[in-house]
Design a protein around this motif. Structure first.
Motif, PDB file in Angstrom:
ATOM      1  N   CYS A  12       0.842  -1.195   0.000  1.00 26.52           N
ATOM      2  CA  CYS A  12       0.000   0.000   0.000  1.00 26.52           C
ATOM      3  C   CYS A  12       0.880   1.249   0.000  1.00 26.52           C
ATOM      4  CB  CYS A  12      -0.948   0.019   1.188  1.00 26.52           C
ATOM      5  SG  CYS A  12      -0.150   0.187   2.793  1.00 26.52           S
ATOM      6  N   LEU A  13       0.307   2.335  -0.496  1.00 25.73           N
ATOM      7  CA  LEU A  13       0.914   3.655  -0.397  1.00 25.73           C
ATOM      8  C   LEU A  13       0.195   4.390   0.717  1.00 25.73           C
ATOM      9  CD1 LEU A  13       1.368   5.087  -4.029  1.00 25.73           C
ATOM     10  CD2 LEU A  13       3.132   4.232  -2.489  1.00 25.73           C
ATOM     11  N   PHE A  14       0.932   4.789   1.741  1.00 28.96           N
ATOM     12  CA  PHE A  14       0.342   5.516   2.864  1.00 28.96           C
ATOM     13  C   PHE A  14       0.801   6.971   2.848  1.00 28.96           C
ATOM     14  CE2 PHE A  14       0.884   7.431   7.032  1.00 28.96           C
ATOM     15  CZ  PHE A  14      -0.405   7.342   7.541  1.00 28.96           C
ATOM     16  N   ILE A  40       4.458   1.643   1.757  1.00 28.24           N
ATOM     17  CA  ILE A  40       5.312   2.618   1.094  1.00 28.24           C
ATOM     18  C   ILE A  40       4.819   4.005   1.476  1.00 28.24           C
ATOM     19  CG2 ILE A  40       6.285   3.378  -1.094  1.00 28.24           C
ATOM     20  CD1 ILE A  40       6.837   0.415  -0.362  1.00 28.24           C
ATOM     21  N   ALA A  41       5.679   4.818   2.059  1.00 29.71           N
ATOM     22  CA  ALA A  41       5.286   6.143   2.527  1.00 29.71           C
ATOM     23  C   ALA A  41       5.407   7.173   1.412  1.00 29.71           C
ATOM     24  CB  ALA A  41       6.156   6.553   3.712  1.00 29.71           C
ATOM     25  N   ILE A  42       4.481   8.120   1.393  1.00 27.16           N
ATOM     26  CA  ILE A  42       4.473   9.166   0.377  1.00 27.16           C
ATOM     27  C   ILE A  42       4.071  10.491   1.010  1.00 27.16           C
ATOM     28  CG2 ILE A  42       2.075   8.679  -0.289  1.00 27.16           C
ATOM     29  CD1 ILE A  42       2.845   9.401  -3.178  1.00 27.16           C
ATOM     30  N   GLY A  43       4.569  11.572   0.443  1.00 29.74           N
ATOM     31  CA  GLY A  43       4.115  12.887   0.891  1.00 29.74           C
ATOM     32  C   GLY A  43       5.178  13.763   1.516  1.00 29.74           C
ATOM     33  N   ALA A  82       8.232   1.638   7.579  1.00 28.00           N
ATOM     34  CA  ALA A  82       7.908   1.646   6.150  1.00 28.00           C
ATOM     35  C   ALA A  82       8.894   0.793   5.391  1.00 28.00           C
ATOM     36  CB  ALA A  82       7.916   3.078   5.618  1.00 28.00           C
ATOM     37  N   ARG A  83       8.424   0.176   4.298  1.00 28.89           N
ATOM     38  CA  ARG A  83       9.285  -0.656   3.461  1.00 28.89           C
ATOM     39  C   ARG A  83       9.751   0.091   2.218  1.00 28.89           C
ATOM     40  NH1 ARG A  83       9.205  -6.228   4.171  1.00 28.89           N
ATOM     41  NH2 ARG A  83       8.533  -6.745   6.253  1.00 28.89           N
TER      42      ARG A  83
END
Length: 220
Positions: free
Chosen positions: A128-130, A162-165, A180-181
Motif C-alpha cells: 500500500c501507499l500511505f 510505502i510512505a508518500i508525501g 515503512a518498506r
C-alpha cells in the motif's frame, strides 16, 4: 500472485509521475534515475485509457522495463500492456473486483490509516501507499498525517507500506525506522537539478536506516 509475506532485501523507491504528465520530462527523469528506482507510477486522473497507453508505450520504447512500470487506476490498460504492476486509488475498482482479473500482477492500494491498511490486506493487496506523511505542496491546506500514524499503519500491515508525501532525502531514514518498506516521491525528483543524484540520496538514506535487515515498526 506475488507473495505478500516474503521478506524484502532492501526498501523500495517509487517515482510517481506529475499531473498533467509531461512525457519528455517523465522519460528524462525516469531514465536518469532508473538505476535507483524500483517502480515508476504512471498516474494522471485526466488521462484517457488511450492517453495512458501512449505514455506506457513511449516508456517501453525508451528502454524502461515493463516490470518497473506501475499502471495507476486503469485495469484495462494494465491488461492491454500485460503490465506486471497495478495500483488502485480510493476511486478505482475495489481490490476484490480487480484481483481475479489481475492475476499475476503486483496489486497496490492507496490508504490513509491503519484501519484501511488492514482492510486492504484482507482484500488481497500486495502493498500500500500511505500518506501523505509530511505537509506537501501537492496537498495544500491538508496537514501531514505524521510519523505516529505511519508507525501505527506499518505495525498493522502484513505487507509492505510505502510512505508518500513531502519526504526529503534527509527524512528517508526516519521513514524506514518507522517501519515503512519504502518511499514514493514525485516533485523531489522532477524538480531536482540532478535527478540521478537525488534518487541516489534517497536510496543511500534508506539503506543506511535499513542496515541490511528488516526494521521493526516504531524502532529508533
Amino acid at each position: 500472485m506475488p507473495n505478500r509475506n516474503s521478506a524484502q532485501n532492501a526498501p523500495e523507491l517509487h517515482l510517481i509521475s506529475t499531473s498533467p504528465i509531461d512525457i519528455p520530462k517523465l522519460l528524462s527523469v525516469s531514465l536518469a534515475a532508473l538505476p535507483y528506482l524500483d517502480y515508476i507510477h504512471v498516474r494522471d486522473k485526466q488521462l484517457t485509457a488511450k492517453g495512458q497507453l501512449e505514455v506506457l508505450q513511449r516508456m517501453l520504447e525508451s528502454g524502461i522495463p515493463l516490470g518497473k512500470i506501475v499502471v495507476n487506476d486503469r485495469l484495462d490498460v494494465a491488461l492491454a500492456t500485460r503490465a506486471a504492476n497495478l495500483h488502485l486509488a480510493g476511486h478505482s475498482l475495489s481490490l476484490g473486483s480487480a484481483r481475479p482479473l489481475a492475476s499475476g500482477m503486483r496489486l497496490g492500494r492507496s490508504i490513509h490509516s491503519a484501519e484501511e491498511a488492514v482492510q486492504a490486506a484482507a482484500d488481497g493487496a500486495d502493498y500500500c501507499l500511505f500518506g501523505h506523511v509530511y505537509d506537501t505542496a501537492s496537498k495544500p491546506g491538508l496537514p501531514g498525517r505524521g510519523l505516529a500514524a505511519l508507525t501505527a499503519t506499518a505495525k498493522a500491515c502484513p505487507f509492505p507500506v510505502i510512505a508518500i508525501g513531502g519526504i526529503r532525502p534527509d527524512q528517508a531514514g526516519e521513514i524506514i525506522r518507522c517501519g515503512a518498506r519504502g518511499i514514493a516521491i514525485m516533485t523531489g525528483l522532477f524538480h531536482a537539478p540532478a535527478p540521478a543524484e537525488e534518487a541516489q540520496s534517497y536510496r543511500l538514506s534508506m539503506q543506511a536506516a535499513w542496515k541490511g535487515g528488516e526494521p521493526r515498526a516504531g524502532s529508533s
